[in-house]
Design a protein around this motif. Structure first.
Motif, mmCIF file in Angstrom:
data_model
loop_
_atom_site.group_PDB
_atom_site.id
_atom_site.type_symbol
_atom_site.label_atom_id
_atom_site.label_comp_id
_atom_site.label_asym_id
_atom_site.label_seq_id
_atom_site.Cartn_x
_atom_site.Cartn_y
_atom_site.Cartn_z
ATOM 1 N N ASP A 143 -16.511 -32.046 -19.809
ATOM 2 C CA ASP A 143 -16.650 -32.641 -21.134
ATOM 3 C C ASP A 143 -16.085 -31.722 -22.220
ATOM 4 N N SER A 144 -15.454 -30.632 -21.787
ATOM 5 C CA SER A 144 -14.730 -29.830 -22.760
ATOM 6 C C SER A 144 -13.553 -29.175 -22.061
ATOM 7 N N GLY A 145 -12.601 -28.720 -22.843
ATOM 8 C CA GLY A 145 -11.502 -27.932 -22.294
ATOM 9 C C GLY A 145 -10.265 -28.733 -21.967
ATOM 10 N N GLU A 146 -9.216 -28.005 -21.634
ATOM 11 C CA GLU A 146 -7.929 -28.621 -21.316
ATOM 12 C C GLU A 146 -7.366 -28.017 -20.048
ATOM 13 N N MET A 147 -6.514 -28.788 -19.390
ATOM 14 C CA MET A 147 -5.873 -28.258 -18.187
ATOM 15 C C MET A 147 -4.373 -28.435 -18.256
ATOM 16 N N GLN A 148 -3.661 -27.424 -17.761
ATOM 17 C CA GLN A 148 -2.211 -27.513 -17.667
ATOM 18 C C GLN A 148 -1.788 -27.239 -16.240
ATOM 19 N N ILE A 149 -0.821 -28.031 -15.780
ATOM 20 C CA ILE A 149 -0.219 -27.774 -14.480
ATOM 21 C C ILE A 149 1.237 -27.423 -14.743
ATOM 22 N N HIS A 150 1.677 -26.277 -14.310
ATOM 23 C CA HIS A 150 3.037 -25.794 -14.591
ATOM 24 C C HIS A 150 3.368 -25.909 -16.074
ATOM 25 N N GLY A 151 2.392 -25.665 -16.898
ATOM 26 C CA GLY A 151 2.645 -25.665 -18.332
ATOM 27 C C GLY A 151 2.531 -27.019 -19.000
ATOM 28 N N ASP A 152 2.395 -28.094 -18.212
ATOM 29 C CA ASP A 152 2.273 -29.414 -18.836
ATOM 30 C C ASP A 152 0.805 -29.810 -18.935
ATOM 31 N N ASN A 153 0.447 -30.379 -20.091
ATOM 32 C CA ASN A 153 -0.927 -30.849 -20.253
ATOM 33 C C ASN A 153 -1.189 -32.009 -19.315
ATOM 34 N N VAL A 154 -2.306 -31.936 -18.610
ATOM 35 C CA VAL A 154 -2.655 -33.050 -17.733
ATOM 36 C C VAL A 154 -4.128 -33.375 -17.903
ATOM 37 N N LYS A 155 -4.480 -34.605 -17.528
ATOM 38 C CA LYS A 155 -5.883 -34.991 -17.510
ATOM 39 C C LYS A 155 -6.302 -35.154 -16.055
ATOM 40 N N VAL A 156 -7.377 -34.507 -15.695
ATOM 41 C CA VAL A 156 -7.888 -34.671 -14.336
ATOM 42 C C VAL A 156 -9.320 -35.180 -14.443
ATOM 43 N N HIS A 157 -9.445 -36.506 -14.346
ATOM 44 C CA HIS A 157 -10.781 -37.093 -14.478
ATOM 45 C C HIS A 157 -11.331 -37.559 -13.144
ATOM 46 N N SER A 158 -10.499 -37.525 -12.113
ATOM 47 C CA SER A 158 -10.977 -37.977 -10.812
ATOM 48 C C SER A 158 -10.255 -37.187 -9.730
ATOM 49 N N PRO A 159 -10.858 -37.127 -8.542
ATOM 50 C CA PRO A 159 -10.194 -36.430 -7.433
ATOM 51 C C PRO A 159 -8.794 -36.984 -7.199
ATOM 52 N N ARG A 160 -8.673 -38.297 -7.379
ATOM 53 C CA ARG A 160 -7.374 -38.900 -7.127
ATOM 54 C C ARG A 160 -6.300 -38.316 -8.046
ATOM 55 N N GLN A 161 -6.652 -38.180 -9.330
ATOM 56 C CA GLN A 161 -5.689 -37.597 -10.271
ATOM 57 C C GLN A 161 -5.365 -36.156 -9.896
ATOM 58 N N ALA A 162 -6.394 -35.420 -9.479
ATOM 59 C CA ALA A 162 -6.150 -34.030 -9.084
ATOM 60 C C ALA A 162 -5.162 -33.976 -7.928
ATOM 61 N N MET A 163 -5.355 -34.873 -6.961
ATOM 62 C CA MET A 163 -4.452 -34.885 -5.804
ATOM 63 C C MET A 163 -3.030 -35.189 -6.226
ATOM 64 N N GLU A 164 -2.889 -36.119 -7.200
ATOM 65 C CA GLU A 164 -1.546 -36.448 -7.650
ATOM 66 C C GLU A 164 -0.865 -35.240 -8.277
ATOM 67 N N HIS A 165 -1.667 -34.303 -8.796
ATOM 68 C CA HIS A 165 -1.092 -33.087 -9.366
ATOM 69 C C HIS A 165 -1.024 -31.956 -8.354
ATOM 70 N N GLY A 166 -1.244 -32.269 -7.097
ATOM 71 C CA GLY A 166 -1.091 -31.260 -6.056
ATOM 72 C C GLY A 166 -2.275 -30.325 -5.896
ATOM 73 N N ILE A 167 -3.466 -30.778 -6.316
ATOM 74 C CA ILE A 167 -4.659 -29.948 -6.125
ATOM 75 C C ILE A 167 -5.476 -30.526 -4.970
ATOM 76 N N ALA A 168 -5.975 -29.652 -4.119
ATOM 77 C CA ALA A 168 -6.838 -30.099 -3.026
ATOM 78 C C ALA A 168 -8.160 -29.344 -3.131
ATOM 79 N N PHE A 169 -9.239 -29.975 -2.638
ATOM 80 C CA PHE A 169 -10.559 -29.362 -2.787
ATOM 81 C C PHE A 169 -11.375 -29.574 -1.525
ATOM 82 N N SER A 170 -11.882 -28.489 -0.998
ATOM 83 C CA SER A 170 -12.746 -28.597 0.167
ATOM 84 C C SER A 170 -14.152 -28.195 -0.246
#
Lengths: 340, 512, 349
Positions: free
Chosen positions: B317-344
């Protein structure tokens, strides 16, 4: 100026604090109050439309016509408050009716037939309760088996309708205690006694409170040392008993036993219980609310017949009302469960 | 308050051993609790804390050992039996009925009755009295769910007092409370201590343990490390005892973590001020290509919560994230995966493995989710991927058709690792990938992480074992009490230094 | 051998085979299939033909159950579908033309699809419990069907409509081909794409599926849409069979028989792994059981007693308590056996 402001502020504060007290104490009554509101709106609307709807005769008939539904709704409230469900009630009602009619027609005296109808010994409710509690069968499936069983047994007793001529049974229906234009039949009295007993048991006994505790959290109830197993079996026994009592009342009402009686009644009962403010997820609900739900159901039916419209509208409207109540309940629960 | 050791213990557990299939959960543990003390039970995940509590409260059957309560030997076969003997437990997730009123929750099953019916006036009066004893002023007719978790816990304690409990077990009661609520709880605990109640307190917050406890018992890997007076046990000693040291021969990996990381240009991931109310305070994290970032801190320090925010498993509910310098929104695991993030997840059973599917299906599950339902991973392709990863990670038994739920923990972890590696992520977030698995599998997984980061994969590595973090990570984010308290270069610090930092660093010690 | 015994379809198949065996032993004519005018007839052929509606409904139910859901509204959707189709045909100037029937069927199926989507919306978007969400339509659906038919039983005389349930294609009933087509379509859609495995994953472990990036909402939704559509087809077949739309009788209690068929086929009501082949076996078992009961001279109205017994038997066999008890008894028996064997050998030596 300042004084005025403070008094206004005080007043606002006292109103908000009243509201807070009210919602923290009685949030669970809101759905039932909504049902009362719906009922009043229905009655007022019907009265202004037809002019003679809210008449003593019509209102007395409302209780008379729906006495069996009210009895079933009481039993169902117990079951649903524990977060269970009982699909067997309509069939149990039909089975009892046809069994009683058949016994009476073959000359079994009424003082034997009625106790058998109300069922001593091994009953379907007990069977279902044991399946749910000790064999971990989902209530939905166990009572589904109950539905099949009772319906099939009804047809085993008789494939067609059997008239009842036993005067003492018909007396339950035919007798009218009058007060002016108002009247009540013994079946109506039975229904009201069942509602009152149900409400008292739910509110004033440890058994009743255990029913609520199980619906709130079965695991907590167990950890709190409450007798969960016995209570869960008991609610199905109660619902089964209500089903049989409703069968007796319906037999008196229709003057016959008929194996096709009560098909789909379990859905009507679930609907009126939910409309009356009981949560299908368990833990909240009132027997009196279910009674209000029955009146809402009965009024809709009676309005539709006043209008001369198709009776099939009843189920469409009840279905829509059910949906509205489910969605509203979800919203209320989500709000009141959010800790401050 | 000094503990009077002359007072005989109210609870004396001796040589308690509990064996679960494949695991020795408790190994000859002794534990004693005296009236009028607050006794903290400490240990990391899998140390045996909850097993010990469950042994005492009759949830688990003990395989050997004895339990004495007030000098008499007892065997509890249910929580009800333990309750009757005066042992009450208040759990983190409150075991009351949220749909009922406060007063009823206090009195349920013990309601005063008149002529067979419950006397509600008396119920609420009595509940009011019990609550007042703990210094609580509540509307007893209000519904429990309208109160905060903190109040609900105090209500649960109040209920325990109705049962006239001599022993009160508080299992992580503070994990969702704010500072003021913790103070209120501690005041109640001290009050009860004065009146002679023995309190067993489990918490992951070191500050709180030192603030309120008299004695500390430390468990590790199912065994007893020791029992200490709080005054005799400095914080870093406690942390050392909790974490312990495990000597695994992994020298060659340790060398690899020394390699230089190119920190010019944009990081693979950069999160600034990312946080969630009630979860973790806003923190900054950045990871460069080929870098391993360790999250160090005790269980409940916020390390898992932070990782979940980065992956979108919980919504920040706060903060920002950048992937390779581009601002991105990661609100769901699916979005994270689309940005190449994996979580175990640390919770393999509930949040990782799909137990009823086969090993092969579990391995390709990540790819499959990525592709959507229309493009099924073909059998040939699946077989090839599965074969590769089973061999590369050494999954045993190497049977792709086996039900994944039947694998051992270590092999399930390997399957999950394979699932994520198969999606070819740029950043892997691994939460406790080596927890509860045998030493061999542990070494396999560590080696794999080192090897992958060598090839350019970025990794966030979370573990309770500090040596493991030190060995693998180039930089370490240190967490405590839901805050990031600092960031260390792993070359500048050793295990003792890290423990000291976790236990004592004042810079980040923020009272919430 | 143990591999066959352990196969998940072993017990369902064994139940069906033994049921068929009982029938054949009791009545040799049961297995007799005769050829008349190039068409096959016989009790077994009847089972294939009559099972079509239940087959379709049970296939949809299988998918819904796999997602940890349930669809109580299938019977009501059948009633609506039949009512829509027959009302269109009835009000058309040429009820016997193929075009009219085609339009009627397509409209009926579209309506069913929408009803299925409605259920899916309530469950997957609003998050209402499946039992409750589908209860709404179960209750209101028949009312809607009655309104469409004007409260009466609409009867039509339309050869193309009649053909759907009673016609023959080659040597077998047309309805059987509808069943086969539905089984094949669902089977291919679930097993040739990843829909099946993703559906199972959502049913087995919703949270792990979410964390793996599965679009659980769409998958749940699709199951209810499929269930609605299949129930719609079943409704058309039912209406065709009696050449009438009977809003009260169409699909009456079919949700219960469908659930029974799914469970008999070895798919757990707790969701997760499902078996299309198992459901097919389950449906044939239910249908055969129905015929068997009739054959033994029990009035069809009384058959629920037998089905109730079957439901209770199946749930008891699946319950933990029975499993544990059986295991304990078995291990005791085995222990006794081995110890007595040992004694024997000791005595012998």
């Amino acid at each position: 100026m300042t004084t005025v402001q403070t008094t206004t502020a005080d007043r606002v504060a006292s109103v908000t604090s009243f509201l807070r007290t009210f919602t923290s104490r009685y949030a669970s009554v809101l759905p039932t109050l909504a049902a009362v509101g719906v009922l009043l709106l229905l009655l007022m609307g019907a009265q202004s439309r037809f002019g003679n709807f809210v008449s003593p005769g019509n209102m007395s008939a409302l209780l008379l016509d729906n006495a069996y539904l009210m009895i079933l709704a009481v039993g169902m409230t117990f079951v649903i408050v524990t977060a269970g469900i009982d699909l067997s009630v309509g069939s149990v009602m039909a089975f009892t009716g046809i069994l009683g009619a058949s016994m009476l027609s073959t000359g079994v005296p009424v003082y034997i037939a009625v106790p058998i109808m109300l069922g001593g010994g091994a009953t379907i409710g007990l069977l279902l309760g044991v399946l749910v509690q000790y064999f971990n069968v989902q209530p939905f499936i166990a009572t589904l088996a109950g539905l099949f069983l009772a319906r099939g047994l009804a047809y085993v007793v008789s494939l067609s309708s059997i008239r009842v001529e036993e005067p003492s049974l018909l007396w339950l229906q035919a007798t009218r205690f009058r007060l002016g234009d108002w009247y009540i039949t013994p079946t109506g009295i039975i229904a009201i006694v069942v509602v009152a007993t149900g409400a008292l048991v739910m509110h004033f006994t440890r058994f009743g409170r255990t029913v609520y505790a199980i619906g709130g959290s079965e695991q907590s109830a167990r950890l709190m040392g409450l007798n969960v197993a016995r209570t869960k079996v008991m609610v199905y026994v109660i619902s089964g008993f209500c089903g049989r009592l409703a069968g007796l009342v319906l037999t008196a009402y229709s003057g016959a036993g008929y194996p096709r009686n009560g098909i789909g009644t379990e859905l009507d009962v679930i609907a009126v219980v939910v409309i009356g403010g009981t949560l299908l997820t368990g833990g909240r609900g009132y027997v009196l609310g279910s009674m209000v739900g029955v009146f809402v159901f009965g009024t809709i039916k009676s309005v539709i017949s006043f209008m001369g419209a198709e009776q099939s509208w009843t189920h469409i409207i009840v279905g829509a009302l059910l949906l509205v109540f489910i969605v509203v309940q979800r919203a209320i629960v989500a709000r009141s469960d959010r800790p401050r | 308050m000094a503990v009077d050791t002359a007072v005989p213990p109210i609870v004396q557990m001796r040589d308690i051993t509990i064996q679960f299939p494949g695991v020795l959960a408790l190994d000859q543990v002794d534990f004693s609790l005296r009236p009028g003390e607050i006794h903290a039970l400490m240990g990391e995940n899998g140390a045996g804390k909850s097993t010990l509590i469950k042994a005492l409260t009759g949830v688990y059957h003990i395989d050997s050992g004895t339990i004495e309560v007030a000098g008499a030997r007892r065997v509890f076969d249910s929580t009800a039996a333990a309750q009757d003997a005066g042992i009450s437990t208040v759990y983190q997730e409150v075991n009351l009925c949220a749909n009922l009123s406060v007063g009823e929750n206090v009195m349920l099953g013990h309601e005063p009755r008149r002529q067979g019916r419950i006397d509600w006036t008396a119920v609420h009066a009595e509940a009011q009295r019990h609550l007042k004893n703990l210094g609580l002023e509540l509307d007893t007719r209000s519904v429990l769910s309208s109160h905060s978790i903190a109040i609900q816990q105090l209500v649960a304690i109040s209920r325990a007092m109705v049962l006239d409990s001599k022993v009160l077990i508080l299992d992580e009661p503070t994990s969702s409370l704010d500072r003021g609520e913790v103070e209120q709880l501690f005041a109640v605990m001290r009050e009860l201590r004065e009146s002679g109640v023995a309190i067993l307190f489990v918490s992951h917050f070191l500050d709180q343990v030192y603030e309120v406890s008299d004695r500390i018992t430390v468990l590790r890997d199912g065994g007893l490390v020791g029992e200490f007076l709080v005054a005799d046990l400095p914080r870093d000693a406690l942390v050392t005892k909790m974490i312990g040291r495990e000597m695994t021969d992994l020298a060659e990996i340790s060398e690899k973590s020394d390699r230089a990381i190119d920190r010019d240009g944009a990081p693979v991931l950069s999160a600034s001020g990312i946080g969630r109310r009630g979860g973790v305070a806003p923190a900054d994290v950045s990871v460069y290509k080929g870098e391993v970032i360790g999250f160090a801190g005790l269980l409940g320090s916020g390390r898992t919560e932070l990782a979940r925010l980065i992956y979108g498993a919980d919504r920040a509910d706060s903060g920002e994230m950048q992937i390779h310098g581009d601002n991105v929104k990661v609100h769901s695991p699916r979005q994270a995966m689309e940005h190449g993030i994996a979580f175990s997840s640390e919770n393999r059973r509930d949040e990782g493995i799909i137990a009823d599917l086969t090993v092969a299906e579990n391995i390709v599950f990540g790819i499959q989710a990525q592709r959507g339902w229309t493009r099924r991973v073909k059998n040939g392709e699946q077989d090839a991927i599965v074969k590769d990863y089973i061999a590369a990670l050494g999954v045993r038994p190497a049977d792709p058709t086996m039900r994944a739920g039947n694998l051992s923990g270590g092999n399930q972890q390997k399957v999950l690792l394979a699932r994520w590696l198969a999606t070819a992520p740029e950043l892997m977030v691994l939460d406790e990938p080596t927890r509860g698995i045998d030493v061999g599998a542990k070494a396999d997984i560590q080696r794999k992480v080192a090897e992958l980061s060598d090839k350019g994969l970025s990794v966030i590595f979370i573990s309770s074992e500090l040596e493991e973090v030190l060995r693998l990570a180039q930089r370490i984010v240190v967490m405590r009490d839901r805050h990031k308290i600092g960031e260390l270069d792993s070359h500048d610090v050793d295990a003792a230094g890290l423990i000291d930092y976790i236990a004592n660093n004042e810079a980040g010690s923020v009272a919430r | 051998m143990t591999k066959i015994l352990k196969h998940r379809l072993f017990w369902p198949a064994a139940a069906l085979v033994s049921l068929l065996a009982v029938n054949i032993i009791a009545n040799q004519s049961f297995a007799r299939i005769t050829m008349r005018d190039g068409q096959l007839y016989g009790a077994l052929i009847d089972i294939l033909r009559q099972s079509a509606p239940l087959m379709l409904v049970a296939l949809g139910m299988t998918l819904v159950i796999a997602t940890r859901g349930i669809d109580l509204s299938v019977g009501a959707i059948m009633a609506v579908s039949g009512a829509v189709a027959l009302t269109i045909i009835d009000s058309s100037p040429s009820p016997g033309s193929l075009g009219t029937v085609a339009v009627a069927v397509v409209v009926a199926l579209l309506v069913s699809l929408v009803l299925g989507a409605w259920n899916g919306f309530l469950v997957s978007v609003l998050g209402i419990q499946p039992i409750i969400a589908t209860l709404v339509l179960m209750l209101a659906g028949r009312g809607v069907a009655l309104l469409i038919t004007g409260g009466a039983i609409t009867t039509v005389n339309s050869a193309p409509l009649k053909f759907i349930a009673s016609g023959y294609l080659f040597i077998l009933p047309f309805a059987f081909f509808i069943s086969v087509a539905a089984i094949a379509t669902v089977g291919l859609l679930e097993r040739r794409t990843a829909l099946g495995v993703l559906t199972e994953a959502v049913g087995i472990n919703p949270e792990a599926s979410r964390l793996a990036g599965v679009r659980a909402r769409g998958i749940k939704w699709s199951a209810y849409v499929a269930s609605g559509l299949l129930a719609g087809i079943a409704g058309v077949i039912y209406a065709s069979n009696i050449s009438a739309a009977d809003a009260n009788a169409a699909g009456f209690l079919i949700e219960l028989y469908a659930i029974l068929a799914v469970v008999l086929g070895g798919t757990s009501l707790m969701g997760g792994k499902f078996s299309i082949a198992g459901t097919v076996i389950g449906v044939l078992t239910v249908q055969t059981l129905g015929s068997t009961i009739l054959f033994f001279g029990v009035p069809s109205a009384q058959s629920p007693v037998v089905f109730a017994a079957v439901v209770i038997l199946v749930v008891l066999l699946q319950s933990d308590l029975v499993h544990r008890t059986a295991k304990r008894v078995w291990s005791q028996v085995r222990a006794e056996f081995t110890s007595s064997n040992q004694q024997d050998t000791e005595v012998a030596s």
